[in-house]
Design a protein around this motif. Structure first.
Motif, PDB file in Angstrom:
ATOM      1  N   VAL A  75       3.888   5.493  -3.826  1.00 20.75           N
ATOM      2  CA  VAL A  75       5.365   4.838  -2.954  1.00 20.75           C
ATOM      3  C   VAL A  75       4.895   4.055  -2.021  1.00 20.75           C
ATOM      4  O   VAL A  75       4.074   4.237  -1.242  1.00 20.75           O
ATOM      5  N   GLY A  77       6.666   1.806   1.368  1.00 24.01           N
ATOM      6  CA  GLY A  77       7.766   1.593   2.070  1.00 24.01           C
ATOM      7  C   GLY A  77       7.758  -0.013   2.403  1.00 24.01           C
ATOM      8  O   GLY A  77       8.063  -0.713   1.761  1.00 24.01           O
ATOM      9  N   ALA A  78       7.143  -0.211   3.524  1.00 25.31           N
ATOM     10  CA  ALA A  78       6.906  -1.789   3.664  1.00 25.31           C
ATOM     11  C   ALA A  78       5.474  -2.167   3.589  1.00 25.31           C
ATOM     12  O   ALA A  78       4.918  -3.349   3.957  1.00 25.31           O
ATOM     13  N   GLY A  79       4.432  -1.255   3.400  1.00 32.62           N
ATOM     14  CA  GLY A  79       2.983  -1.595   3.354  1.00 32.62           C
ATOM     15  C   GLY A  79       2.261  -2.073   4.419  1.00 32.62           C
ATOM     16  O   GLY A  79       1.455  -3.153   4.708  1.00 32.62           O
ATOM     17  N   THR A  80       2.788  -1.171   5.640  1.00 32.36           N
ATOM     18  CA  THR A  80       2.183  -1.664   6.965  1.00 32.36           C
ATOM     19  C   THR A  80       1.060  -0.637   7.500  1.00 32.36           C
ATOM     20  O   THR A  80       0.672  -0.831   8.547  1.00 32.36           O
ATOM     21  N   GLY A  81       0.957   0.235   6.680  1.00 37.49           N
ATOM     22  CA  GLY A  81      -0.045   1.296   7.121  1.00 37.49           C
ATOM     23  C   GLY A  81      -1.461   0.919   7.145  1.00 37.49           C
ATOM     24  O   GLY A  81      -1.691  -0.359   6.526  1.00 37.49           O
ATOM     25  N   GLN A  85      -2.789   3.775   2.903  1.00 35.30           N
ATOM     26  CA  GLN A  85      -2.107   4.647   2.418  1.00 35.30           C
ATOM     27  C   GLN A  85      -1.189   4.285   1.097  1.00 35.30           C
ATOM     28  O   GLN A  85      -1.115   4.993   0.152  1.00 35.30           O
ATOM     29  N   SER A 139       4.988   0.246  16.539  1.00 33.78           N
ATOM     30  CA  SER A 139       5.208  -1.076  16.915  1.00 33.78           C
ATOM     31  C   SER A 139       5.441  -1.875  15.870  1.00 33.78           C
ATOM     32  O   SER A 139       5.818  -3.218  16.366  1.00 33.78           O
ATOM     33  N   THR A 140       5.205  -1.560  14.731  1.00 34.34           N
ATOM     34  CA  THR A 140       5.972  -2.361  13.363  1.00 34.34           C
ATOM     35  C   THR A 140       7.160  -2.259  13.204  1.00 34.34           C
ATOM     36  O   THR A 140       7.650  -2.428  12.095  1.00 34.34           O
ATOM     37  N   THR A 145       9.355   0.563   7.123  1.00 34.07           N
ATOM     38  CA  THR A 145      10.684   1.620   6.595  1.00 34.07           C
ATOM     39  C   THR A 145      10.494   3.052   7.445  1.00 34.07           C
ATOM     40  O   THR A 145       9.287   3.518   7.996  1.00 34.07           O
ATOM     41  N   SER A 154       2.220   8.232  12.790  1.00 31.68           N
ATOM     42  CA  SER A 154       2.134   9.596  13.574  1.00 31.68           C
ATOM     43  C   SER A 154       2.834   9.480  15.027  1.00 31.68           C
ATOM     44  O   SER A 154       3.065  10.460  15.473  1.00 31.68           O
ATOM     45  N   GLY A 155       3.309   8.295  15.449  1.00 32.43           N
ATOM     46  CA  GLY A 155       3.863   8.251  16.697  1.00 32.43           C
ATOM     47  C   GLY A 155       3.983   6.798  17.096  1.00 32.43           C
ATOM     48  O   GLY A 155       3.621   5.850  16.392  1.00 32.43           O
ATOM     49  N   ILE A 206      10.144  11.287  -0.470  1.00 31.30           N
ATOM     50  CA  ILE A 206      11.194  11.361   0.579  1.00 31.30           C
ATOM     51  C   ILE A 206      12.414  10.745   0.200  1.00 31.30           C
ATOM     52  O   ILE A 206      12.104   9.448   0.109  1.00 31.30           O
TER      53      ILE A 206
END
Ligand code: FAD
Length: 466
Positions: A75, A77-81, A85, A139-140, A145, A154-155, A206
């Protein structure tokens, strides 16, 4: 396992798909390239196809079809990991959540939304409807997403007040779809939540999130500067400990980070200035001025609501957390970073030990956060990269000094986390993904249950480099 990609793709061809090879490649990547080690190992990874569901029913259809044809599913989301991931280790299907993005309900103290909502859009809607905002965002948040944050983050901005995502109360409910012949839809609350939160989508998708909210403010962005790093660190932690001054962010940037890497700030600071970046509730600014006057070495450099800079600094959160690393990488592509935890009560002492050991090789960037009610530091230092061996040594030396490292040069949940099996996540994967098709290669405990963390893990099923 013998995936029949062509059959799965044909069966799903009535759904929205990305067909352009360049798009498929870009939707198979995230910010893994922050790490020279991940860059080397993951740069070639690519999905066989990308499908963009707009509803839970479409997600279920994709999972059912891919299950029938043994096709891996990752999956996005926006691929900012930053940990690779959302990158498909063995090809297969990438489910891109961008169209699955409705806000379902906003109520006093909470919000229910689909996972593909961009966090800033979600925040804007909560603010317009209820005068509230999300407690905590990465911060992204202008790109990321909400589903990706919960499954991969994580936070961040807000953690100085509310702690980390995993802390009790920071997620209310998650709705999850399983990867089985007949996918099940499950609602998790309370102590069921850690099964799937921060699980990288390895054991369920999710499809709805319910999160707590807090009163919204037009946060004032502030930069303080000083010449003494220790005073700046103390200032930021003491401010976070002020019971009556409401802040959403407190970051500390060791010199010369501000001068070398913060473009809009550079002209206003000197190379030996350490900066503290803050987001403060407007009604707390008078009290903040009284507090700040107690630190003779710290002076006000900038406040977003009252400044004479020709160009404003931009949102303060876009200097913070992993945006600091991004800004550094723009100026110097040879640097990289670490994710360090300096826990209470040793946080000051640990940071000083690390500074003494590494000097300018590891420049300190600290984010003040709460952990079990205590103020402490998350570190995202800028690290000079010279070789993989030296980077591994820097990690080891941090650990020997007593710092916890969430190693951002690894793609598995365990190595990027606490270096141990999370039995709740593993047990739920056994139930929810019996064929092991969800985001393969990211959970070591699934592949090699007796793995010992004495060396880097290499997933055997990774697509070989061409
Ligand atoms: P993705 O990267 O697309 O996905 C993240 C993980 O979640 C992947 O494993 C993916 O498979 C999984 N996933 C996505 N959607 C679902 C779903 N619906 N169901 C199950 N699994 C799913 N992180 C922080 O925590 N705090 C920060 O302050 C922060 N700052 C950052 C700054 C920069 C400049 C960058 C590049 C990264 C930063 N990150 C931070 C990391 C990342 O941006 C965040 O974690 C972000 O929330 C991820 O959201 P995303 O939509 O891009 O998720």
């Amino acid at each position: 396992m013998n995936p029949n990609v062509a059959a799965a793709k044909a069966a799903l061809s009535h759904l929205e798909m990305d067909e352009n090879p360049a798009t498929i490649r870009s939707k198979s990547r995230d910010f893994f390239w922050y790490s020279p080690i991940l860059k080397d190992r993951m740069d070639h990874l690519i999905a066989d196809f990308v499908v963009n569901p707009a509803s839970e029913a479409e997600v279920i259809e994709i999972l059912k079809t891919c299950y029938a044809h043994d096709v891996p599913v990752t999956v996005r989301g926006a691929g900012t990991g930053n940990y690779g991931q959302s990158m498909p280790m063995s090809g297969g299907c990438v489910i891109h959540m961008k169209n699955f993005n409705k806000v379902k309900s906003v109520y006093p103290g909470g919000v229910i939304a689909e996972p593909g909502c961009i966090m800033k859009d979600l925040d804007d809607e909560i603010r317009a409807t209820a005068g509230q905002e999300l407690r905590m965002v990465p911060s992204t948040y202008a790109m990321a997403t909400v589903g990706g944050f919960i499954a991969g983050g994580s936070g961040g901005v807000g953690s100085v007040r509310w702690g980390a995502l995993r802390d009790l109360g920071n997620i209310i409910r998650l709705r999850v779809v399983t990867m089985e012949a007949e996918p099940r839809v499950l609602d998790f609350r309370g102590d069921e939540l850690p099964r799937v939160s921060h699980a990288y989508g390895t054991n369920g998708i999710i499809t709805e999130v319910e999160l707590p909210t807090a009163p919204a403010f037009d946060w004032v962005g502030v930069f303080m500067r000083g010449k003494d790093f220790v005073e700046a660190m103390q200032f930021a932690a003491d401010l976070a400990n002020q019971d009556g001054i409401l802040i959403k962010l407190a970051s500390v940037y060791e010199a010369p980070i501000g001068h070398s890497y913060f473009q809009r700030v550079k002209a206003h600071v000197e190379p030996d200035d350490t900066l503290v970046g803050l987001m403060i509730a407007p009604q707390a600014m008078d009290a903040f001025a009284v507090f700040a006057a107690r630190y003779p070495g710290m002076s006000l450099l900038y406040r977003s609501d009252d400044h004479d800079w020709p160009r404003d600094a931009g949102p303060l959160y876009e200097f913070a957390w992993n945006h600091t690393t991004l800004r550094a990488l723009k100026f110097d592509p040879t640097v990289t970073y670490l994710q360090v935890r300096y826990s209470f009560p040793d946080h000051f002492e640990l940071v000083e030990k690390v500074r003494a050991e590494f000097g300018a090789e590891v420049l300190q960037h600290l984010e003040v956060m709460r952990e079990n009610g205590k103020v402490m530091f998350a570190g995202l230092p800028i690290v000079k990269y010279t070789s993989d061996e030296r980077l591994e040594e820097i990690v080891r030396l941090h650990e020997e000094m007593g710092c916890m490292i969430f190693n951002p040069h690894r793609y598995t949940l365990e190595e990027g986390g606490r270096q141990s099996t999370d039995a709740r996540q593993l047990n739920f994967k056994r139930e929810a993904d019996p064929k092991g098709l969800l985001n393969p290669g990211k959970m070591i405990a699934w592949d090699v249950p007796d793995w010992t963390y004495d060396r880097i893990y290499h997933y055997a099923g990774i697509t070989p480099k061409p």
